[in-house]
Design an enzyme around this catalytic site. Structure first.
Site, PDB file in Angstrom:
ATOM      1  N   LYS A  71     -30.013 181.634  83.046  1.00 44.80           N
ATOM      2  CA  LYS A  71     -30.297 180.998  81.752  1.00 44.80           C
ATOM      3  C   LYS A  71     -29.338 181.454  80.657  1.00 44.80           C
ATOM      4  CE  LYS A  71     -35.151 180.361  82.759  1.00 44.80           C
ATOM      5  NZ  LYS A  71     -36.528 180.668  82.434  1.00 44.80           N
ATOM      6  N   ASP A 107     -38.770 176.708  77.424  1.00 45.16           N
ATOM      7  CA  ASP A 107     -39.672 177.836  77.727  1.00 45.16           C
ATOM      8  C   ASP A 107     -40.443 178.267  76.477  1.00 45.16           C
ATOM      9  OD1 ASP A 107     -39.126 178.137  80.430  1.00 45.16           O
ATOM     10  OD2 ASP A 107     -37.495 179.564  80.113  1.00 45.16           O
ATOM     11  N   GLY A 132     -39.682 193.565  79.598  1.00 47.13           N
ATOM     12  CA  GLY A 132     -38.513 192.832  80.100  1.00 47.13           C
ATOM     13  C   GLY A 132     -37.677 192.341  78.931  1.00 47.13           C
ATOM     14  N   GLY A 134     -34.862 189.872  79.639  1.00 44.50           N
ATOM     15  CA  GLY A 134     -33.960 188.861  80.200  1.00 44.50           C
ATOM     16  C   GLY A 134     -34.136 187.514  79.496  1.00 44.50           C
ATOM     17  N   ASN A 156     -37.862 197.679  78.256  1.00 47.30           N
ATOM     18  CA  ASN A 156     -37.102 197.159  79.399  1.00 47.30           C
ATOM     19  C   ASN A 156     -36.649 198.297  80.303  1.00 47.30           C
ATOM     20  OD1 ASN A 156     -35.969 194.842  80.715  1.00 47.30           O
ATOM     21  ND2 ASN A 156     -33.952 195.576  80.108  1.00 47.30           N
ATOM     22  N   ARG A 157     -36.451 197.975  81.603  1.00 50.16           N
ATOM     23  CA  ARG A 157     -35.972 198.978  82.562  1.00 50.16           C
ATOM     24  C   ARG A 157     -34.715 199.645  82.019  1.00 50.16           C
ATOM     25  NH1 ARG A 157     -34.769 196.687  88.458  1.00 50.16           N
ATOM     26  NH2 ARG A 157     -33.360 195.388  87.236  1.00 50.16           N
ATOM     27  N   GLY A 255     -48.480 182.479  84.624  1.00 50.10           N
ATOM     28  CA  GLY A 255     -47.456 181.593  84.080  1.00 50.10           C
ATOM     29  C   GLY A 255     -47.557 180.127  84.493  1.00 50.10           C
TER      30      GLY A 255
END
Ligand code: NAP
Length: 290
Positions: A71, A107, A132, A134, A156-157, A255
């Protein structure tokens, strides 16, 4: 000689795409409106996707979706973007107008519609924890900022990505309190206590045996006011993240609704017709049951 019936082609780019239910949902919508169309699964590597976008003017599709993990790449490579995609920094829908291929992001609409309609949650003035950073987290954060939440904490990671995202959005929405850190940081417990809404925007939970981004002991028990735990994943219907939250008494939502609403909006960009949302929802639910 009998003329062959003409049909239109649509599709979805991403990798991996084995899990996607967009084709059944979109093809049911086309059939309902009497459109002869196919929706193709176009699983490609990054070089192939880049090559496709660079030669998009020769594309035979009528329109397409872009999903994980392309994306943000689509947003970088497409020449024409609607303001929403530009602001989010991610494209999930591409349509054609007057010979130009244009990127947008449905989205945002999908997430907000599911949050407000399906979960009955009004985000205004609320505190939100987003897990997250992303492409989908960008859409979620943008939507929540539009709805004037009071605080957004991004975890986030790789902490740097959350910090970068928070700094970028802070410039656009400075009336909101922004915090960002790593998923393993000491702020997680505190952020969970304060949040009214927790949105899970990572793919962790999709594969059998996957764990959750949160450890059990960090999730507080629901008090008089339940929190909402929203997982963007729809397959499986109940991830470890949702199971953990439900066990502590919170309200959970997956979702599936977001998928339907974002897909319906994409359909409307492509066809100019109102999407048969109820049919799309029913088809998705049936496919998920199987
Ligand atoms: P993406 O752009 O690839 O971003 C993935 C994010 O997840 C990154 O922040 C990444 O962290 C994090 N992550 C990946 N693996 C992880 C792991 N094992 N542990 C912790 N963090 C991990 O993907 P996306 O487009 O945001 O999509 C994320 C999920 O949302 C996918 O499951 C997708 O199917 C779902 N989604 C659903 C809908 C819907 O309509 N329901 C719409 C959009 C997306 P790093 O930055 O540290 O790598």
């Amino acid at each position: 000689m009998k003329k062959q019936a003409e049909f239109r082609l649509y599709g979805i780019f991403g990798n991996p795409l084995g899990h996607t239910l967009s084709p059944v949902m979109q093809e049911a919508a086309f059939e309902t409106l009497g459109e002869k169309a196919f929706y193709l699964v176009l699983e490609t590597g990054l070089p192939g996707f880049r090559k496709f976008l660079k030669s998009i003017k020769h594309c035979r599709l009528e329109g397409f979706n872009v999903t994980v993990p392309y994306k943000e790449e689509a947003c970088r490579l497409l020449k024409h973007l609607l303001p929403d995609a530009k602001a989010v920094g991610a494209v999930n829908t591409v349509f054609k107008r007057s010979g130009k291929w244009i990127g947008t992001n449905t989205d945002v609409y999908g997430f907000l519609t599911s949050l407000e309609k399906d979960a009955g949650f009004n985000p205004q003035g609320k505190q939100v924890l987003v897990l997250g950073s992303g492409g989908s987290a960008r859409a979620v954060v943008f939507g929540l900022a539009l709805r004037k939440v009071s605080r957004i904490t991004l975890l986030n990671r790789h902490a740097f990505k959350a910090k970068k995202l928070a700094a970028e959005f802070k410039k656009k929405f400075n009336g909101i309190e922004w915090n960002a850190d790593g998923l393993a940081s000491s702020v997680v417990g505190e952020a969970l206590k304060d949040a009214d809404l927790i949105v899970q925007c990572t793919p962790l939970g999709m594969k059998p045996g996957d764990g959750s981004v949160l450890s059990d002991e960090l999730i507080p028990k629901a008090g008089a006011k339940k929190k909402i735990f929203f997982d963007l994943i729809y397959r499986p219907a109940k991830t470890k993240f949702l199971t953990q939250a439900e066990a502590r008494g919170h309200k959970v939502i997956n979702g599936a609704g977001m998928l339907v609403y974002q897909g319906a909006k994409s359909f409307e960009y492509w066809t100019g017709k109102r999407a048969p949302v109820a049919v799309m929802k029913k088809t998705l639910c049936e496919a998920l049951e199987h």
